[in-house]
Enzyme design. Structure first.
Site, short mmCIF file in Angstrom:
data_model
loop_
_atom_site.label_atom_id
_atom_site.label_comp_id
_atom_site.label_asym_id
_atom_site.label_seq_id
_atom_site.Cartn_x
_atom_site.Cartn_y
_atom_site.Cartn_z
N GLU A 86 36.24 29.47 54.31
CA GLU A 86 36.08 30.87 53.92
C GLU A 86 35.10 31.03 52.77
O GLU A 86 34.25 31.91 52.79
CB GLU A 86 37.45 31.45 53.53
CG GLU A 86 37.45 32.92 53.17
CD GLU A 86 37.16 33.85 54.35
OE1 GLU A 86 37.10 33.36 55.48
OE2 GLU A 86 36.97 35.06 54.10
N ASP A 87 35.21 30.17 51.76
CA ASP A 87 34.49 30.43 50.50
C ASP A 87 33.33 29.48 50.21
O ASP A 87 32.64 29.64 49.19
CB ASP A 87 35.46 30.36 49.31
CG ASP A 87 36.49 31.47 49.37
OD1 ASP A 87 36.23 32.48 50.05
OD2 ASP A 87 37.55 31.33 48.75
#
Ligand code: MN
Length: 743
Positions: A86-87
């Protein structure tokens, strides 16, 4: 040579490793954990948490919670990596290459859950939301890591804006705490609830915690005294035990205040003692002793050992009144170590068993039966599969998708945008011109996945559904609505399409229209099919209400019968004549009897054969009995199969069919062969209840060799309903065969 990070980050890893060692998890490969930590630290390098600490502190804290739950190595590694897709720039392939496909799949699963957009809604929507999150977590470890992630985020929520605190707390209270509860992970559930309450009702939270803090010394001393008394008594009786005490968690006190409209000072039983013993008989021994020592509060005793809670919780629970000057009520939970682990860690507990032992013990099937029940697992995997595959296919016959506004819609598995559109409203389906899934235009036949955001574009000038949509729609209601529309709006088209289809079918069957006209079959067939013109028949074929093949077959059968009409008078003819005499008033339409049309017969006595109990939709045949009218059998009934070869039956078997749109229901019998086990009847009853089946009778008996036979009699509208019920019954654990009674 391990990579070195700055001291904060290094400390963070040291703590995690210490935690793993303290937990006695000797089978964890610490090098692999270290590599995952390094990958996470590098990937999140430069990213900071709101409190200013390096991002990787969050990853290792989540991993620490996973260690507390007693989860396996892949779970710890995945927890460390849970935010990397996700990051950071890391991909599924990157992770799979270094840590294997399982870890990569879990991390990707957590990412998908993270992307689900939460909006607060009414309770029904919440339930769908919880189901969807669980359904999306094909691997149960995904949801456990998500819970750990959420727990740490709640623990560090002080650094967020008030708005975010409120939103996240609401989401935690409505979605994640109930999931933790459903999975039986009480420790996590309690912490999530208390942390959410802190932001949702800060004043009440503060008041309750302050009061507890002020009273804590007195309460602790009280519980110490009670504990000592109990311990002394159990020692006298040589009962081995471990006793803990605790003050109940804030949210449970809060809820009690609201549910019972009590002031905080009126809530007395906030003390709880836990007595853990080695075996079940000791549980009852301890109960006897404490009931002898103290006054039990009437109505508070619960035996969750003989009747576990749906999430698997087992304990004896009682509330006692302290004696002498100690008159406070306090709760006592009595349980074995096994029950204790299940109560604390729920579904996660079975990894504890696994990590402690080489193989899975016998008897585990029983122990985890509740897990399956609780997850409403639809697949018929046995416990062995369940444990080794670590996969749970929850709600396998449903798929959950979002409307653009964020409402969750539940559809049958395999559903397409067509089903979605008709589930919103038939007008939406009828005027659909295109469909988008997750913002991209897709074909109408695309299978929807859990969590998809589906949008339907409509237009007043839409041409409406066509017959092909019937193949795309997977849900009954959508198909019905499409048929209705075609029937109404496209009659001309349907007629010409239906005529072509029937012509083609006639050609294949070697029938010409001339033959049909010569035999004057049209009026007979219209009567049989309850139609008033040939166009009606064509139209029905055109919109899919009738199949051309079925209609052609019936024309052919009728033709053959007429051609054989030269044969001597049969029983059928006699009855026919009798019926005609009885009923010489309105002969225009044939009247179905109990939804059944009998060739050439009207107004006769009719009964359904007990041997094969036909229901609407079955292929059926009638038998003209001597004096008892016509008895209806299934064509696959053993009695028919043998009876039709019997010369005595000559001319007495008559064609029968189901009338259209009959509202009758039919009693039919099922025979269930299964493993003979506890709670079998309850499981069967649960399935039947959940399907709203109208049960007439149900009886089960053991037939030796560990097998059981269940006879079931129920009332259904038609074959489809019966089939759906049979499909669900066959998925009950231990079920070997579900069949219809026959002969
Ligand atoms: Mn996270």
């Amino acid at each position: 040579m391990a990579e070195q990070f700055d001291s904060v980050v290094e400390q963070c890893y040291t703590d995690l490793e210490q935690k793993i060692r303290d937990a006695g998890m000797n089978n964890i490969n610490l090098e692999r954990v270290r590599s995952a930590f390094e990958v996470a630290a590098r990937a999140h390098d430069g990213q900071k948490r709101r409190d200013g600490s390096p991002y990787v502190t969050h990853c290792s804290a989540a991993a620490g919670i996973i260690v507390d739950m007693g989860m396996d190595e892949d779970s710890i590694v995945s927890a460390l990596l849970h935010d990397t897709i996700e990051d950071t720039g890391l991909t599924h392939e990157d992770i799979a290459r270094q840590f294997g496909a399982d870890v990569a799949d879990i991390v990707e699963g957590v990412t998908k859950l993270t992307r689900v957009n939460y909006t607060s809604r009414e309770e029904e929507q919440m339930e769908n939301m919880r189901k969807m999150l669980m359904a999306m977590s094909k691997d149960i470890r995904v949801i456990l890591i998500k819970l750990a992630d959420r727990l740490h985020n709640m623990l560090t929520m002080d650094y967020q804006t008030p708005e975010k605190q409120r939103l996240k707390s609401l989401e935690t209270m409505e979605i994640y705490a109930p999931i933790a509860h459903r999975l039986g992970i009480q420790t996590v559930k309690w912490e999530l609830e208390d942390l959410s309450l802190k932001y949702l009702d800060p004043v009440a939270f503060q008041t309750i915690s302050d009061t507890i803090e002020t009273q804590r010394p007195a309460l602790e001393a009280f519980m110490d005294r009670m504990e000592e008394k109990i311990r002394t008594r159990l020692d006298e009786w040589n009962i081995q035990c471990t006793i803990y005490h605790r003050i109940k968690h804030t949210y449970s006190i809060y809820r009690k205040m609201y549910a019972q409209r009590l002031e905080l000072s009126e809530i007395l039983d906030i003390c709880a003692l836990r007595v853990i013993v080695d075996n079940v008989s000791d549980c009852y021994n301890v109960l006897g002793q404490v009931h002898d020592m103290f006054n039990p509060v009437p109505g508070k005793f619960k035996d969750y050992i003989s009747t576990p809670k749906p999430n698997g919780y087992q304990s004896l629970q009682t509330t006692l009144l302290g004696a002498g000057k100690d008159t406070l009520p306090f709760e006592v939970q009595i349980r074995t170590w096994d029950m204790h682990r299940t109560a604390e860690y729920g579904i996660a507990a079975h990894w504890k068993y696994k990590s402690g032992q080489a193989g899975v013990k016998e008897g585990d099937e029983e122990k985890f039966a509740w897990v399956r029940r609780l997850l409403e697992t639809q697949q018929d995997s046995d416990a062995e599969d369940f444990l080794s595959g670590l996969k749970v296919d929850m709600f396998a016959d449903e798929v959950f998708v979002f409307t653009p506004k964020g409402d969750v819609v539940s559809l049958p598995a395999g559903a397409t945008p067509v089903d979605f559109a008709y589930s919103i409203h038939s007008a939406v389906g009828n005027s659909m011109v295109s469909a988008k899934v997750n913002g991209r235009i897709v074909p109408f036949g695309q299978e929807l996945q859990n969590g998809d955001i589906v949008e339907v574009l409509t237009s007043k000038s839409a041409s409406g559904p066509n017959r092909d949509w019937l193949k795309l729609a997977k849900s009954g209601p959508a198909r019905t609505k499409i048929k209705q529309w075609l029937k109404k709006e496209r009659r001309e088209e349907c007629i010409s399409l239906g005529r072509d289809m029937l012509d083609a079918e006639f050609k294949r069957a070697g029938i010409t229209m001339n033959e049909i006209n010569d035999a004057e079959l049209v009026p007979v067939m219209l009567k049989k099919l309850s139609m008033s013109t040939m166009d009606d028949i064509y139209a029905a074929i055109g919109y899919g209400g009738l199949t051309a093949m079925k209609v052609a077959n019936r024309f052919r059968d009728e033709l053959l019968r007429v051609q054989k009409a030269a044969t001597p008078r049969t029983a059928l003819d006699k009855m026919n004549a009798a019926a005609e005499r009885r009923n010489n008033r309105d002969q225009n339409a044939q009247h179905p009897i109990h939804g059944v049309l009998i060739a050439g017969l009207d107004n006769c006595l009719l009964k359904f054969a007990r041997c094969c109990t036909p229901v609407a939709g079955d292929d059926i045949v009638g038998f003209i009995t001597r004096g008892y009218g016509v008895s209806i059998h299934r064509t696959d009934c053993k009695n028919y199969q043998t009876g039709r070869q019997n010369p005595d039956g000559e001319g007495r078997w008559v064609d029968t069919s189901w009338a259209h749109g009959s509202e009758d229901s039919y009693v039919t019998s099922l025979v269930l062969r299964s493993v003979d086990r506890n709670a079998l009847v309850m499981d069967i009853a649960l399935v039947l209840t959940s399907m709203n089946a109208k049960v007439r009778s149900l009886s089960a008996r053991g037939v030796g060799n560990g097998l059981a036979l269940t006879n079931l009699s129920l009332e259904v509208k038609n074959r489809n309903e019966l089939k759906a019920i049979m499909a669900r019954l066959s998925k009950i654990p231990g079920m070997k065969e579900v069949s219809r009674a026959n002969g």
